[in-house]
Design a protein around this motif. Sequence first.
Motif, PDB file in Angstrom:
ATOM      1  N   UNK A  34      20.811  -7.140  -2.811  1.00 10.46           N
ATOM      2  CA  UNK A  34      21.121  -6.311  -1.648  1.00 10.46           C
ATOM      3  C   UNK A  34      20.024  -6.517  -0.614  1.00 10.46           C
ATOM      4  N   UNK A  35      20.409  -6.760   0.639  1.00  7.25           N
ATOM      5  CA  UNK A  35      19.458  -6.856   1.735  1.00  7.25           C
ATOM      6  C   UNK A  35      19.624  -5.612   2.589  1.00  7.25           C
ATOM      7  N   UNK A  36      18.576  -4.833   2.689  1.00 11.73           N
ATOM      8  CA  UNK A  36      18.634  -3.540   3.376  1.00 11.73           C
ATOM      9  C   UNK A  36      17.582  -3.527   4.470  1.00 11.73           C
ATOM     10  N   UNK A  37      17.960  -3.213   5.717  1.00 11.12           N
ATOM     11  CA  UNK A  37      17.015  -3.154   6.832  1.00 11.12           C
ATOM     12  C   UNK A  37      16.356  -1.795   6.897  1.00 11.12           C
ATOM     13  N   UNK A  38      15.047  -1.800   7.206  1.00 10.09           N
ATOM     14  CA  UNK A  38      14.318  -0.557   7.414  1.00 10.09           C
ATOM     15  C   UNK A  38      14.324  -0.222   8.903  1.00 10.09           C
ATOM     16  N   UNK A  39      13.460   0.689   9.303  1.00  6.35           N
ATOM     17  CA  UNK A  39      13.441   1.104  10.706  1.00  6.35           C
ATOM     18  C   UNK A  39      13.052  -0.077  11.589  1.00  6.35           C
ATOM     19  N   UNK A  40      13.598  -0.096  12.813  1.00  8.72           N
ATOM     20  CA  UNK A  40      13.391  -1.210  13.723  1.00  8.72           C
ATOM     21  C   UNK A  40      11.938  -1.313  14.159  1.00  8.72           C
ATOM     22  N   UNK A  41      11.230  -0.193  14.222  1.00  8.49           N
ATOM     23  CA  UNK A  41       9.840  -0.235  14.698  1.00  8.49           C
ATOM     24  C   UNK A  41       8.965  -1.025  13.733  1.00  8.49           C
ATOM     25  N   UNK A  42       9.163  -0.799  12.475  1.00 10.24           N
ATOM     26  CA  UNK A  42       8.318  -1.497  11.504  1.00 10.24           C
ATOM     27  C   UNK A  42       8.771  -2.936  11.276  1.00 10.24           C
ATOM     28  N   UNK A  43      10.054  -3.211  11.588  1.00 11.22           N
ATOM     29  CA  UNK A  43      10.593  -4.560  11.434  1.00 11.22           C
ATOM     30  C   UNK A  43      10.383  -5.086  10.007  1.00 11.22           C
ATOM     31  N   UNK A  44      10.892  -4.352   9.010  1.00 14.25           N
ATOM     32  CA  UNK A  44      10.821  -4.802   7.623  1.00 14.25           C
ATOM     33  C   UNK A  44      12.211  -4.774   7.011  1.00 14.25           C
ATOM     34  N   UNK A  45      12.334  -5.440   5.921  1.00 14.74           N
ATOM     35  CA  UNK A  45      13.597  -5.420   5.177  1.00 14.74           C
ATOM     36  C   UNK A  45      13.277  -5.345   3.687  1.00 14.74           C
ATOM     37  N   UNK A  46      14.235  -4.955   2.893  1.00 10.25           N
ATOM     38  CA  UNK A  46      14.056  -4.819   1.451  1.00 10.25           C
ATOM     39  C   UNK A  46      15.143  -5.618   0.745  1.00 10.25           C
ATOM     40  N   UNK A  47      14.742  -6.439  -0.234  1.00 14.96           N
ATOM     41  CA  UNK A  47      15.704  -7.141  -1.081  1.00 14.96           C
ATOM     42  C   UNK A  47      15.675  -6.472  -2.452  1.00 14.96           C
TER      43      UNK A  47
ATOM     44  N   UNK B  26       0.830  -1.193   0.000  1.00 10.90           N
ATOM     45  CA  UNK B  26       0.000   0.000   0.000  1.00 10.90           C
ATOM     46  C   UNK B  26       0.862   1.238   0.000  1.00 10.90           C
ATOM     47  N   UNK B  27       0.383   2.293   0.686  1.00 11.60           N
ATOM     48  CA  UNK B  27       1.150   3.537   0.757  1.00 11.60           C
ATOM     49  C   UNK B  27       2.343   3.340   1.684  1.00 11.60           C
ATOM     50  N   UNK B  28       3.588   3.614   1.224  1.00 16.64           N
ATOM     51  CA  UNK B  28       4.771   3.378   2.077  1.00 16.64           C
ATOM     52  C   UNK B  28       4.851   4.415   3.192  1.00 16.64           C
ATOM     53  N   UNK B  29       5.524   3.994   4.279  1.00 13.33           N
ATOM     54  CA  UNK B  29       5.781   4.916   5.383  1.00 13.33           C
ATOM     55  C   UNK B  29       6.872   5.895   4.991  1.00 13.33           C
ATOM     56  N   UNK B  30       7.125   6.855   5.899  1.00 16.56           N
ATOM     57  CA  UNK B  30       8.172   7.844   5.612  1.00 16.56           C
ATOM     58  C   UNK B  30       9.525   7.175   5.491  1.00 16.56           C
ATOM     59  N   UNK B  31       9.793   6.176   6.383  1.00 17.63           N
ATOM     60  CA  UNK B  31      11.087   5.483   6.316  1.00 17.63           C
ATOM     61  C   UNK B  31      11.212   4.705   5.015  1.00 17.63           C
ATOM     62  N   UNK B  32      10.134   4.022   4.622  1.00 21.63           N
ATOM     63  CA  UNK B  32      10.171   3.272   3.366  1.00 21.63           C
ATOM     64  C   UNK B  32      10.345   4.205   2.178  1.00 21.63           C
ATOM     65  N   UNK B  33       9.641   5.344   2.189  1.00 19.16           N
ATOM     66  CA  UNK B  33       9.781   6.293   1.085  1.00 19.16           C
ATOM     67  C   UNK B  33      11.200   6.834   1.010  1.00 19.16           C
ATOM     68  N   UNK B  34      11.802   7.166   2.181  1.00 21.15           N
ATOM     69  CA  UNK B  34      13.179   7.664   2.180  1.00 21.15           C
ATOM     70  C   UNK B  34      14.145   6.605   1.679  1.00 21.15           C
ATOM     71  N   UNK B  35      13.882   5.347   2.121  1.00 20.93           N
ATOM     72  CA  UNK B  35      14.747   4.271   1.665  1.00 20.93           C
ATOM     73  C   UNK B  35      14.657   4.100   0.151  1.00 20.93           C
ATOM     74  N   UNK B  36      13.461   4.192  -0.367  1.00 20.17           N
ATOM     75  CA  UNK B  36      13.293   4.076  -1.813  1.00 20.17           C
ATOM     76  C   UNK B  36      14.030   5.202  -2.538  1.00 20.17           C
TER      77      UNK B  36
END
Length: 669
Positions: A109-122, A70-80
């Motif tokens: 590449x395995x990239x960790x997002x913010x700890x609160x959301x507990x997600x990662x990006x491949x 869905x709509x990404x969080x601020x951390x996900x958007x910054x990571x993107x």
Amino acid sequence: MPAHDLAVWEEFAALIDEVRRRANEHPLADLAGFYREVLAGCLDALGAVSAATWMRTEHNVSMLVQVGGGTPSAAEAAHRQRLIASALEAIPPRCQDSPAESGWGSVPVVEALDEARQHAVVVAIRVPSAPVDPSYPITLIEVLLTAGHQPALYEAAGRLMAEVAEAAAWFEARRHTSGLEQQVHQLTELATLPIDLAGDPRLEPTAMRIASEVRRRLNADRVAVLIASGSTPRVLALSGSDRIDHRGATAVAWNRLAQSTSDTPLDWPNDESTITPELADEFERCRDATHAQRVRIAPLGVGTATSEGGTDRPIGWLIVEDFADALPNATEHRLATIAAVVAPMLQTAQSVSTGPVRRLLERMRGSAVGLLIATGLVIAGGLALALVPVEHTITLEGELSPIMKRGVFSPCDATVVATHVASGERVARGDLLIELSDPQSLVQLQELEGRVETLARQRAAAETLRVSGDRRRADSVERLRLAADEQRLASQLEAAQAQRDLVLSERERLRVISPLEGIVTTWRPAEALAGRPVPRGHQLLTIADDQGAWQIELQAPDDRAGLVRDALARQPASRPLRVAFESAGAEGEASWGVLTTLAPAAAVEVDRFGVERRFVAMIVTPNDPLQPLSTGKAIPGLSVRAQVYCGQRSLAYVALHDAWQLITTWFWL
């Protein structure tokens, strides 16, 4: 390896095989569909939250396909944004210590997002071979996974995405190669364009060839060629049409559009930024008049200075129309290149059409000397038409036929049981051709066989009674009666046997044999006669003797036959009309013969649709009846085109006879 891990890797292997299959078989034009199917498979195999594909071109980065999420969080958007920035620099993030792979690079590449959301990006970045085509886009694939799993899972996900990226890279390579092949094909077509346009150097035929070839090369619906004629352009040719309505709304719209354009190719509605509002209005009027969804126009070279303004203007214009929903494509530069190629040919054709003779006639127009010269030319032409003799020939069509040919007919009402010959097969005299069946004669034969058998028994019984009566010394009356019965039965038996022999001889005729040696000229007799009931006298086959003499059978319409009769009346009886003939479609030396027979009246044929056709039959005897054709083999039924030489007539008669006959026929009817 645990059973669970083994099942996971089997699922990964199946996904990789499926992606590779799609990379080899998926339509090259459907790029978004390919990545949508690939991302959906990755989403299911990894249990990911979402997946997306980004395309980096020379100017920007844009998302092509996204599956899930869905709509990404601020951390996900910054990571993107950081990943996109890295892609813009063509440097995969966190890959400085990883060896680059060969070919189209793909680095997981395995990239960790913010700890609160507990997600990662491949992420898998594939870099095409930039030295070959730097403008080709770079593709970035990302898959969003939930965090908290074992590191081995993310490592496996990275390895999976690397394999998926390599398979997708193969699909991109296929698309890139296909584009290069298309460019080579377009360049080849452009190189052969002058050769395809060569031919009749006159203006109208050249313009028609230009319209047809441009339409084919641009895959357009319609192409018009306009030429600068005075102050108003004129439509010279239209692809797919021999007739142009110069006063119609379509031609007027094309003329207005050509007058409004400069020397730059334009496309509407795809060039909104480069077209002025006034020119956009002209495009809209043209589209309304022609009902086209898309209109493209390109000027054809630069001609001489105009008399009004003293400025150069194009010698013509190409107008290309598409009637279906037209999308922007990369054909405008091709249109400009094609226009540059065809412009010199159109200018050369215009020069040929306005050559020295035509310019001389234009100078003489309106002068007394010109009037005298024109009058003299008309008189000289009339005298030439009336006095110059030329050979009058009539073209007719017919077929080559052996003189000796026989039809094979049904001897009675019967049914075809078997056909033992095929088209073109050679048969000898007496060979079995067709077997017929006549149930009525078979019943009659059985009845006669029974009657003969009954009468034979009755006669034998009568003979026995007579002999026994003689032994008992019966009276004379009884002996005479027995002898009379025996004689009557003997006569009836003899008559029944004669009838049986007659029926047997008639049934023998059901085996149809060849009346002569030759070849079968009937087309596919087995298919035409199989199981078919035929009446008495019906023609079953035709046998032709191809080893003997040949003749030409011509069929002339009534009016042509009248011309031949007139020619025969003028010719001495000792000089028959000469005929030159050749097989239809053949190229070579013509064969010769003489007209020997002309039917006294017309014959009428009615086809299976009930349409009558009247013709007069003619027979032509070749100079060499045994070898009628100078080139090629004589075949029964071969189509022949013949020229009948009808003597010397005036040039006016030969040139105007058909037109005069058409006018008089129309007048009397």
